[in-house]
Motif scaffolding. Sequence first.
Motif, short mmCIF file in Angstrom:
data_model
loop_
_atom_site.label_atom_id
_atom_site.label_comp_id
_atom_site.label_asym_id
_atom_site.label_seq_id
_atom_site.Cartn_x
_atom_site.Cartn_y
_atom_site.Cartn_z
N ILE A 23 46.71 35.80 47.73
CA ILE A 23 47.82 35.91 46.79
C ILE A 23 47.66 37.24 46.07
O ILE A 23 46.67 37.45 45.37
N ILE A 24 48.62 38.14 46.24
CA ILE A 24 48.47 39.50 45.71
C ILE A 24 49.69 39.88 44.88
O ILE A 24 50.69 39.17 44.82
N SER A 25 49.60 41.04 44.23
CA SER A 25 50.76 41.68 43.62
C SER A 25 50.70 43.17 43.94
O SER A 25 49.63 43.71 44.26
N ASN A 26 51.84 43.83 43.87
CA ASN A 26 51.93 45.26 44.11
C ASN A 26 52.22 45.98 42.80
O ASN A 26 53.12 45.58 42.06
N ASP A 27 51.48 47.05 42.52
CA ASP A 27 51.73 47.88 41.35
C ASP A 27 52.76 48.94 41.73
O ASP A 27 52.50 49.78 42.60
N ILE A 28 53.94 48.91 41.09
CA ILE A 28 55.02 49.81 41.48
C ILE A 28 54.73 51.26 41.07
O ILE A 28 55.34 52.18 41.61
N VAL A 29 53.83 51.46 40.12
CA VAL A 29 53.51 52.83 39.69
C VAL A 29 52.45 53.47 40.59
O VAL A 29 52.62 54.58 41.08
N THR A 30 51.36 52.74 40.83
CA THR A 30 50.25 53.31 41.59
C THR A 30 50.34 53.02 43.09
O THR A 30 49.70 53.70 43.89
N THR A 33 47.49 47.38 45.47
CA THR A 33 47.64 45.93 45.48
C THR A 33 46.46 45.31 44.73
O THR A 33 45.34 45.83 44.75
N TYR A 34 46.75 44.19 44.06
CA TYR A 34 45.72 43.45 43.34
C TYR A 34 45.69 42.02 43.85
O TYR A 34 46.75 41.41 44.08
N THR A 35 44.50 41.50 44.06
CA THR A 35 44.34 40.15 44.58
C THR A 35 44.12 39.18 43.42
O THR A 35 43.25 39.40 42.57
N TRP A 36 44.93 38.10 43.39
CA TRP A 36 44.85 37.13 42.31
C TRP A 36 44.29 35.78 42.76
O TRP A 36 43.82 35.00 41.94
N GLY A 37 44.40 35.49 44.06
CA GLY A 37 43.92 34.20 44.52
C GLY A 37 44.01 34.08 46.03
O GLY A 37 44.14 35.08 46.74
N GLU A 38 43.96 32.83 46.51
CA GLU A 38 43.94 32.56 47.94
C GLU A 38 44.88 31.42 48.28
O GLU A 38 45.29 30.64 47.41
N ILE A 39 45.22 31.32 49.57
CA ILE A 39 45.99 30.19 50.09
C ILE A 39 45.27 29.70 51.34
O ILE A 39 44.75 30.51 52.13
N ASP A 40 45.20 28.37 51.51
CA ASP A 40 44.48 27.85 52.67
C ASP A 40 45.45 27.42 53.77
O ASP A 40 46.67 27.62 53.67
N ASP A 41 44.91 26.82 54.83
CA ASP A 41 45.72 26.44 56.00
C ASP A 41 46.80 25.43 55.65
O ASP A 41 47.83 25.36 56.33
N GLU A 42 46.57 24.63 54.63
CA GLU A 42 47.53 23.59 54.25
C GLU A 42 48.52 24.05 53.20
O GLU A 42 49.33 23.27 52.71
N GLY A 43 48.45 25.34 52.83
CA GLY A 43 49.39 25.87 51.85
C GLY A 43 48.96 25.71 50.41
O GLY A 43 49.75 25.98 49.50
N ARG A 44 47.71 25.31 50.19
CA ARG A 44 47.25 25.16 48.80
C ARG A 44 46.82 26.51 48.26
O ARG A 44 45.99 27.19 48.84
N ILE A 45 47.43 26.89 47.13
CA ILE A 45 47.07 28.14 46.47
C ILE A 45 46.06 27.86 45.36
O ILE A 45 46.10 26.81 44.71
N THR A 46 45.16 28.81 45.17
CA THR A 46 44.17 28.74 44.10
C THR A 46 44.12 30.09 43.42
O THR A 46 43.82 31.11 44.06
N ILE A 47 44.45 30.11 42.13
CA ILE A 47 44.50 31.36 41.37
C ILE A 47 43.62 31.21 40.13
O ILE A 47 43.98 30.51 39.18
N PRO A 48 42.44 31.82 40.13
CA PRO A 48 41.59 31.78 38.93
C PRO A 48 42.28 32.47 37.75
O PRO A 48 42.84 33.55 37.90
N LEU A 49 42.23 31.83 36.59
CA LEU A 49 42.83 32.39 35.38
C LEU A 49 41.71 32.88 34.47
O LEU A 49 41.09 32.10 33.74
N SER A 50 41.46 34.17 34.53
CA SER A 50 40.33 34.76 33.82
C SER A 50 40.57 34.79 32.32
O SER A 50 41.67 35.07 31.85
N ASP A 51 39.51 34.52 31.55
CA ASP A 51 39.63 34.63 30.10
C ASP A 51 39.50 36.08 29.63
O ASP A 51 39.59 36.36 28.44
N THR A 52 39.29 37.00 30.57
CA THR A 52 39.29 38.44 30.24
C THR A 52 40.50 39.12 30.87
O THR A 52 40.49 40.32 31.14
N TYR A 53 41.56 38.33 31.10
CA TYR A 53 42.74 38.84 31.81
C TYR A 53 43.33 40.07 31.13
O TYR A 53 43.68 41.06 31.79
#
Length: 230
Positions: A23-30, A33-53
């Motif tokens: 699971i990524i995002s694209n920076d339109i200025v630079t 790409t930044y990676t935020w999480g993963e998706i598995d074979d069954e479509g389950r996404i996991t996105i860690p929510l950092s307390d230093t976000y």
Amino acid sequence: METIAQGTLSGIVSDYSNGKGLIISNDIVTGETYTWGEIDDEGRITIPLSDTYLEEIKKMAAKAQRKAPKGFTLKLPTVEGTFTCRYPDVEFENPHCLVSGLPDLIITDRRKNAQHGSVYAVNSPTIANWLHHDQQGNIGLGYYLQFYFSEEKASAKGTCMTKTYTGSGDENFDSFTIFDLDLEKGWNIVQYEIEEVFRSINGVVFPEVIKVTKLENLPDDLEWVRVGGS
């Protein structure tokens, strides 16, 4: 069921069959790409929510500023700047508090090559399509969610009214965004609920009343809907 627990956002993307990915995002200025999480074979996404976000966002902003056009100053988002509109009638508590939401999320393969669409937290595929097309096209009743990290406690209370033109001659209507938002320090689930819609003379359906509130838990009818991609 989708949850935010132990600092992780998770859920299942319906009708997903593209295998494990990121699971990524694209920076339109630079262009990075930044990676935020993963998706598995069954479509389950996991996105860690950092307390230093916010610290991570500040670093990303500093990098973007170095690559920005001369004379362009990148400003970090605040409560006042995020939850307002052109004709504001909104009262803020701690208006200059920094607040930043998860960016638009894209599903890719493990190498970030093939893109398999963007994913949205909604209760209707119609709303996901509307978001994917820059809030253009038909909308329906329902909601979408955004996930914001706030530096401190803050609030936005009041109503924004905007004159909206439908593109059909001189047809227009008043649209309203109602803020009843109390943010906690850290991560917040913010719901944008489309309570009323306006159907133009050419048949296009617009949001007429949107209410913005903080939720304590993810709704039972939440769907993670993928739009676009292969």
